[in-house]
Design an enzyme around this catalytic site. Structure first.
Site, short mmCIF file in Angstrom:
data_model
loop_
_atom_site.label_atom_id
_atom_site.label_comp_id
_atom_site.label_asym_id
_atom_site.label_seq_id
_atom_site.Cartn_x
_atom_site.Cartn_y
_atom_site.Cartn_z
N GLN A 315 0.85 -1.19 0.00
CA GLN A 315 0.00 0.00 0.00
C GLN A 315 0.88 1.24 0.00
O GLN A 315 1.86 1.32 0.74
CB GLN A 315 -0.92 -0.01 1.23
CG GLN A 315 -1.85 -1.23 1.30
CD GLN A 315 -2.93 -1.21 0.23
OE1 GLN A 315 -3.19 -0.17 -0.39
NE2 GLN A 315 -3.56 -2.35 -0.02
N GLU A 368 -2.79 -15.72 -4.24
CA GLU A 368 -2.08 -14.59 -4.84
C GLU A 368 -1.36 -15.06 -6.10
O GLU A 368 -0.85 -16.18 -6.16
CB GLU A 368 -1.06 -14.04 -3.80
CG GLU A 368 0.06 -13.18 -4.33
CD GLU A 368 -0.42 -11.87 -4.99
OE1 GLU A 368 -1.35 -11.23 -4.48
OE2 GLU A 368 0.17 -11.52 -6.03
N ASP A 416 -9.20 -8.28 -2.36
CA ASP A 416 -8.55 -6.98 -2.60
C ASP A 416 -7.93 -7.02 -3.99
O ASP A 416 -6.71 -7.07 -4.15
CB ASP A 416 -7.48 -6.75 -1.52
CG ASP A 416 -6.83 -5.39 -1.64
OD1 ASP A 416 -7.30 -4.56 -2.45
OD2 ASP A 416 -5.82 -5.16 -0.92
N CYS A 443 -9.92 -0.35 -5.37
CA CYS A 443 -9.29 0.95 -5.65
C CYS A 443 -9.92 1.62 -6.86
O CYS A 443 -9.43 2.66 -7.30
CB CYS A 443 -7.78 0.80 -5.80
SG CYS A 443 -7.30 -0.35 -7.07
C1 LIG Z 1 -4.34 -4.46 -4.58
S1 LIG Z 1 -3.12 -5.70 -4.35
C2 LIG Z 1 -3.57 -6.27 -2.76
C3 LIG Z 1 -2.53 -7.03 -1.99
C4 LIG Z 1 -2.74 -7.15 -0.50
N1 LIG Z 1 -4.12 -7.43 -0.13
C5 LIG Z 1 -2.24 -5.91 0.20
O1 LIG Z 1 -3.07 -5.07 0.59
O2 LIG Z 1 -1.04 -5.76 0.36
C6 LIG Z 1 -3.66 -6.90 -5.48
C7 LIG Z 1 -2.85 -8.15 -5.53
O3 LIG Z 1 -3.48 -9.05 -6.42
C8 LIG Z 1 -2.48 -9.73 -7.19
N2 LIG Z 1 -3.18 -10.14 -8.41
C9 LIG Z 1 -3.58 -9.37 -9.45
N3 LIG Z 1 -4.29 -10.09 -10.33
C10 LIG Z 1 -4.36 -11.36 -9.85
C11 LIG Z 1 -4.98 -12.55 -10.29
N4 LIG Z 1 -5.70 -12.58 -11.41
N5 LIG Z 1 -4.87 -13.65 -9.52
C12 LIG Z 1 -4.15 -13.62 -8.39
N6 LIG Z 1 -3.55 -12.52 -7.90
C13 LIG Z 1 -3.66 -11.39 -8.61
C14 LIG Z 1 -1.36 -8.73 -7.35
O4 LIG Z 1 -0.14 -9.40 -7.57
C15 LIG Z 1 -1.42 -8.00 -6.01
O5 LIG Z 1 -0.56 -8.59 -5.08
#
Ligand SMILES: C[S@@+](CC[C@H](N)C(=O)[O-])C[C@H]1O[C@@H](n2cnc3c(N)ncnc32)[C@H](O)[C@@H]1O
Length: 485
Positions: A315, A368, A416, A443
């Protein structure tokens, strides 16, 4: 009609179309159509309301105009760079303010003005008014999508984090702990909104002091195409240099010349060297450490430290992680022994705090996609036997889970996702599978509205919404939504 054509436009044809250009497609030759090029036009508009994407909206001769750098209520002149004659709306930038709004202020980031870098869409507006715009956009997106807000105790509102509260010194500035630069011909800069050009970012007042002190733009980075800086809550600085050539050396000593002498030994530097097949990048630690330590104080939910890769997701605002964890846990009301899914779990931020709540009798499953984030999460959660981590695309993982019936359905699902949201398919499946509660962190208000509608259509209702201005001066904000059966 108040259309002012630019001086270069000498002849008239279809409005906005460059005279003498070939038609869109050439059926006779069978060759692909040449891309259409337009001369910019300028139109006078009264801006009426804020819109998703950092725009103010007005109308000109029946056509909707989305204008950057304006303020609703203003009479402005807007420069439209792609005035497609048949388009129902045009996008442009305010190049002259004819009747200013009382909410307009001098932007603290002049380089983010007309033709300048993107990423400071509302910097010319008083900070509380920016939040008001974001609140209006959140409500508009939810209601327009058809989300039922009737069960909410109060209307959704975008709140300031403590350091950006009204009257706090430096409110809205110096919060960005992650900054990406583009590098062109060795010169770093940033991209304007909706453009691939690289222009000077200059003072960059949204960045934390440790990033501004690097004076990135005063150095050359030959052979580099991107530069990302991350600063941890403990003040550690890590710079990742994305190299252009797969032939670059992997030996840290051979890459040391890329690091400006002025940075001193305290700055960690990584080089990301593309593999020959361009399928990935090798990470070379040129100096210091590839990881940062982030400390999160979530009040009554405890304090935890996380090790995060310098190139991994975290974040961005220094107070964001704590605010989101506290809100997710307050909404989720997790009980000891419950089963929880944490989808898009990153380096394990929510996973760790959720694991504390379910206790040893419960279970938290984090999913993830990014390999490094899963490695970070494994290290961060090694002491929790109740945590299991899976790597992969969340939707594919869920389909596999459905085929195999590998674990019990969860009482709570926390999601998320990235800006594009969970997506209709994932939201539908989560809506079918989740037991009692869904907590969705978003977001982007448009993808949030689409996902919430999908939950709603599977029998869920929106019970609480709390949004935070985690990105002051920009169009962005973060929303946490609680859904119940
Ligand atoms: C907004 S971040 C949130 C991470 C965590 N909840 C945090 O607040 O630190 C979104 C996460 O989703 C992962 N991500 C994006 N698309 C994805 C997918 N299709 N499947 C799995 N993970 C995904 C990204 O690598 C990232 O770590």
């Amino acid at each position: 009609m108040t259309v002012a054509r630019t001086p270069s436009r000498k002849h008239s044809s279809t409005p906005g179309q460059r005279p003498g250009r070939p038609p869109r497609s050439s059926q006779r030759s069978g060759r692909p159509a040449a891309p259409q090029v337009y001369d910019p036009v300028e139109v006078e508009v009264t801006l009426e309301r804020p819109a998703h994407g950092g725009y103010s909206v007005g109308r000109h001769e029946g056509r909707v105009i989305f204008a950057r750098l304006g303020v609703p209520g203003e009479r402005v002149r807007v420069r439209v760079t792609e005035p497609k004659p048949k388009a129902s709306f045009w996008r442009g930038e305010v190049v002259e303010v004819l009747e200013p709004s009382p909410d307009r202020v001098p932007s603290p980031w002049p380089e983010a003005g007309v033709g300048g870098v993107g990423g400071a869409d509302w910097a010319h507006v008083r900070l509380p008014v920016q939040r008001g715009f974001k609140t209006a956009i959140l409500n508009e997106q939810l209601t327009r999508a058809g989300v039922d807000l009737a069960a909410l105790a109060q209307a959704p509102e975008v709140l300031a984090l403590p350091r950006d509260a009204d009257g706090a010194p430096g409110a809205g500035l110096g919060w960005r702990t992650r900054v990406q630069f583009a590098v062109e011909n060795g010169r770093p800069g940033m991209r304007p909104a909706r453009s691939h050009a690289v222009v000077t970012a200059g003072s960059n007042p949204l960045a934390v002091e440790a990033i501004r002190a690097l004076e990135v733009e005063s150095h050359r980075f030959d052979g580099v195409s991107s530069l990302e800086v991350a600063v941890s809550s403990r003040g550690e600085v890590c710079v990742a240099l994305g190299l252009e050539s797969p032939d670059a050396p992997r030996d840290p000593r051979a890459l040391a010349g890329l690091v400006p002498e002025a940075w001193g030994e305290c700055v960690s530097v990584l080089a990301l060297v593309p593999r020959a097949d361009r399928a990935g990048r090798d990470e070379v630690v040129v100096r210091g450490s590839a990881a940062l330590v982030e400390r999160v104080d979530a009040g009554r939910f405890g304090v935890r430290e996380f090790e995060v890769s310098g190139t991994g997701f975290w974040q961005v605002h220094p107070e964001a992680a704590a605010a989101l964890v506290a809100t997710v846990l307050e909404f989720a009301e997790v009980q000891p022994g419950e089963s929880v899914w944490d989808l898009f779990s990153g380096a394990g931020l929510f996973t760790a705090f959720l694991a504390d709540q379910v206790g040893p009798a419960g279970r938290v499953l984090g999913v993830e996609g990014a390999a490094q984030a899963v490695l970070d999460a494994k290290a961060n959660l090694a002491t929790y036997p109740q945590v299991e981590l899976a790597r992969g695309d969340v939707l594919q993982w869920l389909h596999r889970w459905q085929r195999e019936g590998a674990v019990d359905a969860p009482d709570l699902v926390v999601l998320d996702p990235p800006r594009s949201g969970a997506g209709v398919d994932l939201a539908r499946e989560v809506g079918r599978i989740a037991g009692q509660r869904i907590v969705h962190v978003a977001c982007d208000p448009a993808s949030l509205a689409r996902d919430v509608l999908q939950y709603q259509e599977n029998g869920w209702s929106l019970r609480a919404v709390r949004a935070f201005d985690l990105f002051p001066m920009t169009q962005h904000f973060e929303t946490v939504a609680l859904l119940g059966r």
